[in-house]
Design an enzyme around this catalytic site. Sequence first.
Site, PDB file in Angstrom:
ATOM      1  N   PRO A   9     -73.106 -19.576  21.133  1.00  0.00           N
ATOM      2  CA  PRO A   9     -74.509 -19.201  21.264  1.00  0.00           C
ATOM      3  C   PRO A   9     -74.898 -18.662  22.636  1.00  0.00           C
ATOM      4  CG  PRO A   9     -74.246 -21.598  21.137  1.00  0.00           C
ATOM      5  CD  PRO A   9     -72.928 -20.984  20.779  1.00  0.00           C
ATOM      6  N   ASN A  10     -75.708 -17.632  22.584  1.00  0.00           N
ATOM      7  CA  ASN A  10     -76.319 -17.007  23.768  1.00  0.00           C
ATOM      8  C   ASN A  10     -75.359 -16.153  24.596  1.00  0.00           C
ATOM      9  OD1 ASN A  10     -78.980 -18.224  23.393  1.00  0.00           O
ATOM     10  ND2 ASN A  10     -77.946 -20.138  23.890  1.00  0.00           N
ATOM     11  N   ARG A  17     -79.463 -13.127  30.247  1.00  0.00           N
ATOM     12  CA  ARG A  17     -79.643 -14.570  30.496  1.00  0.00           C
ATOM     13  C   ARG A  17     -79.125 -14.937  31.895  1.00  0.00           C
ATOM     14  NH1 ARG A  17     -74.897 -18.242  27.700  1.00  0.00           N
ATOM     15  NH2 ARG A  17     -76.366 -19.865  28.285  1.00  0.00           N
ATOM     16  N   TYR A  22     -74.439 -16.223  35.083  1.00  0.00           N
ATOM     17  CA  TYR A  22     -73.466 -15.581  34.182  1.00  0.00           C
ATOM     18  C   TYR A  22     -73.166 -14.128  34.543  1.00  0.00           C
ATOM     19  CZ  TYR A  22     -74.482 -19.751  31.442  1.00  0.00           C
ATOM     20  OH  TYR A  22     -74.628 -21.056  31.042  1.00  0.00           O
ATOM     21  N   ASN A  73     -65.018 -19.452  23.890  1.00  0.00           N
ATOM     22  CA  ASN A  73     -66.093 -19.959  24.736  1.00  0.00           C
ATOM     23  C   ASN A  73     -67.156 -20.498  23.786  1.00  0.00           C
ATOM     24  OD1 ASN A  73     -68.208 -20.523  26.381  1.00  0.00           O
ATOM     25  ND2 ASN A  73     -68.172 -18.577  27.499  1.00  0.00           N
ATOM     26  N   ALA A  76     -72.843 -23.638  24.605  1.00  0.00           N
ATOM     27  CA  ALA A  76     -73.468 -24.969  24.608  1.00  0.00           C
ATOM     28  C   ALA A  76     -72.810 -25.925  23.612  1.00  0.00           C
ATOM     29  CB  ALA A  76     -74.958 -24.840  24.308  1.00  0.00           C
ATOM     30  N   GLU A  97     -59.766 -22.471  26.225  1.00  0.00           N
ATOM     31  CA  GLU A  97     -61.217 -22.599  26.415  1.00  0.00           C
ATOM     32  C   GLU A  97     -61.615 -21.809  27.660  1.00  0.00           C
ATOM     33  OE1 GLU A  97     -62.161 -26.544  27.726  1.00  0.00           O
ATOM     34  OE2 GLU A  97     -64.272 -26.387  27.162  1.00  0.00           O
ATOM     35  N   HIS A  99     -64.969 -20.704  30.169  1.00  0.00           N
ATOM     36  CA  HIS A  99     -66.371 -20.750  30.564  1.00  0.00           C
ATOM     37  C   HIS A  99     -66.572 -19.776  31.710  1.00  0.00           C
ATOM     38  CE1 HIS A  99     -67.116 -24.030  27.916  1.00  0.00           C
ATOM     39  NE2 HIS A  99     -66.042 -24.628  28.387  1.00  0.00           N
ATOM     40  N   ARG A 106     -71.887 -28.053  37.475  1.00  0.00           N
ATOM     41  CA  ARG A 106     -73.244 -27.952  36.937  1.00  0.00           C
ATOM     42  C   ARG A 106     -73.762 -29.321  36.453  1.00  0.00           C
ATOM     43  NH1 ARG A 106     -73.673 -22.870  33.131  1.00  0.00           N
ATOM     44  NH2 ARG A 106     -75.900 -23.370  33.414  1.00  0.00           N
TER      45      ARG A 106
END
Length: 144
Positions: A9-10, A17, A22, A73, A76, A97, A99, A106
């Site tokens: 998502p996103n 965003r 990012y 990825n 969330a 994975e 990110h 974070r």
Amino acid sequence: MKILVINGPNINMLGIREPGVYGSQSYGELLRLLGIWADELGLEMEHYQSNHEGCLVDKIQEAYGRFDGIVINPAAYTHTSIAILDALKAVGIPAVEVHISDVKAREDFRQISYAGRACVKTIMGQGLDGYRQAMAFLKEYLYH
Ligand code: DQA
């Protein structure tokens, strides 16, 4: 060697965003780069993005018997989805994975990765180049 790149998502909102987190490159730019990197590495690559957890699970299941490796990825859903973890474990396809941001630096709620437990490697904080590094890693991992 066929690689499936899955984004959660996103990620389709890249460039819009939180550019401070990012970056300013768009999702379209990421897709263009993925194509270039796959060609350079000699990999067949397909990509998929969804904002919906079940669609991501469906895509992972459909990869069974069709793909040799997965770059994912989960965005969330990384921090919440046991369903995505179980899907990765179910198909048993080596997965990396990715990110874009350095999630370790974070918020507390980003410190758990469920999907990461089913992945052979995690790359974070490398910006979009993390996807290139993940594909390069999978190529080495699958050949040796
Ligand atoms: C992300 C990090 C996640 O915590 C966040 O929810 C995202 C993107 C990253 O690529 O840095 O949407 O996966």
